[in-house]
Design a protein around this motif. Structure first.
Motif, PDB file in Angstrom:
ATOM      1  N   ARG A  21      89.184  10.255 -51.157  1.00  0.00           N
ATOM      2  CA  ARG A  21      88.037   8.771 -51.170  1.00  0.00           C
ATOM      3  C   ARG A  21      88.097   8.216 -52.445  1.00  0.00           C
ATOM      4  O   ARG A  21      87.656   9.265 -53.019  1.00  0.00           O
ATOM      5  N   PHE A  45      81.212   0.653 -57.082  1.00  0.00           N
ATOM      6  CA  PHE A  45      79.994   0.085 -56.879  1.00  0.00           C
ATOM      7  C   PHE A  45      79.957  -1.292 -58.316  1.00  0.00           C
ATOM      8  O   PHE A  45      80.147  -0.469 -59.464  1.00  0.00           O
ATOM      9  N   ILE A  51      75.469  15.142 -45.509  1.00  0.00           N
ATOM     10  CA  ILE A  51      77.100  15.594 -45.304  1.00  0.00           C
ATOM     11  C   ILE A  51      77.113  16.004 -45.151  1.00  0.00           C
ATOM     12  O   ILE A  51      76.038  17.586 -45.177  1.00  0.00           O
ATOM     13  N   HIS A  63      73.346   7.875 -65.716  1.00  0.00           N
ATOM     14  CA  HIS A  63      75.147   7.758 -66.575  1.00  0.00           C
ATOM     15  C   HIS A  63      74.267   8.288 -68.283  1.00  0.00           C
ATOM     16  O   HIS A  63      73.379   7.139 -68.688  1.00  0.00           O
ATOM     17  N   TRP A  96      70.695   7.276 -59.437  1.00  0.00           N
ATOM     18  CA  TRP A  96      71.519   8.385 -60.530  1.00  0.00           C
ATOM     19  C   TRP A  96      71.045   7.630 -62.319  1.00  0.00           C
ATOM     20  O   TRP A  96      70.976   6.668 -62.361  1.00  0.00           O
ATOM     21  N   TYR A 154      85.109   5.478 -54.678  1.00  0.00           N
ATOM     22  CA  TYR A 154      83.923   4.761 -54.003  1.00  0.00           C
ATOM     23  C   TYR A 154      84.040   3.571 -54.663  1.00  0.00           C
ATOM     24  O   TYR A 154      84.025   3.888 -56.736  1.00  0.00           O
ATOM     25  N   ILE A 157      81.621   0.838 -61.044  1.00  0.00           N
ATOM     26  CA  ILE A 157      81.811   2.325 -62.095  1.00  0.00           C
ATOM     27  C   ILE A 157      82.735   2.350 -60.919  1.00  0.00           C
ATOM     28  O   ILE A 157      82.185   2.281 -59.115  1.00  0.00           O
ATOM     29  N   LYS A 180      86.007   8.964 -63.210  1.00  0.00           N
ATOM     30  CA  LYS A 180      85.783   7.619 -63.546  1.00  0.00           C
ATOM     31  C   LYS A 180      86.302   7.160 -64.035  1.00  0.00           C
ATOM     32  O   LYS A 180      86.872   7.164 -65.072  1.00  0.00           O
TER      33      LYS A 180
HETATM   34  O1  YOG Z   1      77.838   7.261 -58.232  1.00  0.00           O
HETATM   35  O2  YOG Z   1      76.703   7.120 -56.852  1.00  0.00           O
HETATM   36  O3  YOG Z   1      78.958   6.634 -61.362  1.00  0.00           O
HETATM   37  O4  YOG Z   1      78.129   4.437 -57.708  1.00  0.00           O
HETATM   38  C1  YOG Z   1      79.063  10.801 -54.640  1.00  0.00           C
HETATM   39  C2  YOG Z   1      79.733  11.318 -53.699  1.00  0.00           C
HETATM   40  C3  YOG Z   1      83.606  12.383 -50.800  1.00  0.00           C
HETATM   41  C4  YOG Z   1      82.706  12.048 -49.665  1.00  0.00           C
HETATM   42  C5  YOG Z   1      80.270  10.151 -55.293  1.00  0.00           C
HETATM   43  C6  YOG Z   1      84.335  11.561 -51.420  1.00  0.00           C
HETATM   44  C7  YOG Z   1      78.635  11.650 -53.225  1.00  0.00           C
HETATM   45  C8  YOG Z   1      82.223  12.773 -49.085  1.00  0.00           C
HETATM   46  C9  YOG Z   1      79.660   8.397 -55.636  1.00  0.00           C
HETATM   47  C10 YOG Z   1      83.991  11.283 -53.091  1.00  0.00           C
HETATM   48  C11 YOG Z   1      78.559  12.579 -51.458  1.00  0.00           C
HETATM   49  C12 YOG Z   1      80.717  13.615 -49.365  1.00  0.00           C
HETATM   50  C13 YOG Z   1      84.644  10.567 -53.871  1.00  0.00           C
HETATM   51  C14 YOG Z   1      78.563   9.187 -56.890  1.00  0.00           C
HETATM   52  C15 YOG Z   1      78.614  11.528 -49.703  1.00  0.00           C
HETATM   53  C16 YOG Z   1      79.744  11.703 -49.611  1.00  0.00           C
HETATM   54  C17 YOG Z   1      83.842   8.422 -53.446  1.00  0.00           C
HETATM   55  C18 YOG Z   1      77.948   8.235 -57.348  1.00  0.00           C
HETATM   56  C19 YOG Z   1      77.796   6.655 -59.032  1.00  0.00           C
HETATM   57  C20 YOG Z   1      77.243   6.627 -60.619  1.00  0.00           C
HETATM   58  C21 YOG Z   1      78.731   4.868 -58.801  1.00  0.00           C
END
Ligand code: YOG
Length: 134
Positions: free
Chosen positions: A59, A63, A26, A109, A107, A61, A52, A41
């Motif tokens: 942003r 999964f 990154i 948890h 990862w 994310y 999750i 989370k």
């Molecule tokens: O979680 O794999 O709980 O999916 C880690 C970010 C930042 C963007 C978050 C956005 C990794 C720029 C997910 C952050 C860094 C940085 C909020 C971790 C990458 C880019 C989304 C993860 C698992 C386990 C579930």
């Protein structure tokens, strides 16, 4: 039976997130934004389907996975890579191995003292995050 990881959790500590992001390639601009975020989370379980959500003001994310089944994961909005992800319970730990271009990636948890712990690792870098229940 493992303690439930379901619910809404707020980040209270985040160690070596920078190193983890560097390992993922990154860039500095995104790292700077990401480092300031208070991540949340939101974890749900519907039968054998887990969801999750990593939530922030910048942003989100999501999964979704079933245990013991390797699935394609596209880390959209993160490092934008395609990996094969396999999530299993190992004792009281929910363990995900993300196989792909980056070596030793995944990862874990678990619940400890009513807190949700997360270890994110990639190519020798380990990030430790702790969340408290909202
Ligand atoms: O979680 O794999 O709980 O999916 C880690 C970010 C930042 C963007 C978050 C956005 C990794 C720029 C997910 C952050 C860094 C940085 C909020 C971790 C990458 C880019 C989304 C993860 C698992 C386990 C579930």
């Amino acid at each position: 039976m493992p303690a439930s990881i379901c619910g809404t959790w707020e980040m209270i500590s985040n160690v070596n997130f920078e190193g983890y992001m560097m390992a993922l390639g990154i860039g500095p601009y995104l790292r700077k934004i990401a480092l300031r975020l208070k991540l949340k989370k939101v974890i749900e379980q519907h039968g054998d389907l887990y969801v999750i959500k990593t939530v922030s003001t910048f942003r989100n994310y999501t999964f979704s996975f079933k245990l013991n089944q390797e699935i394609e994961e596209f880390t959209q909005g993160l490092d934008n890579r395609h990996v094969k992800s396999l999530v299993t319970w190992e004792g009281n730990k929910l363990v995900c191995v993300q196989t792909g271009e980056k070596k030793n990636r995944g990862w874990t948890h678990w619940i400890e003292d009513d807190k949700l712990h997360l270890e994110l690792y990639c190519e020798g870098e380990l990030c430790r995050q702790v969340f408290k229940k909202k």
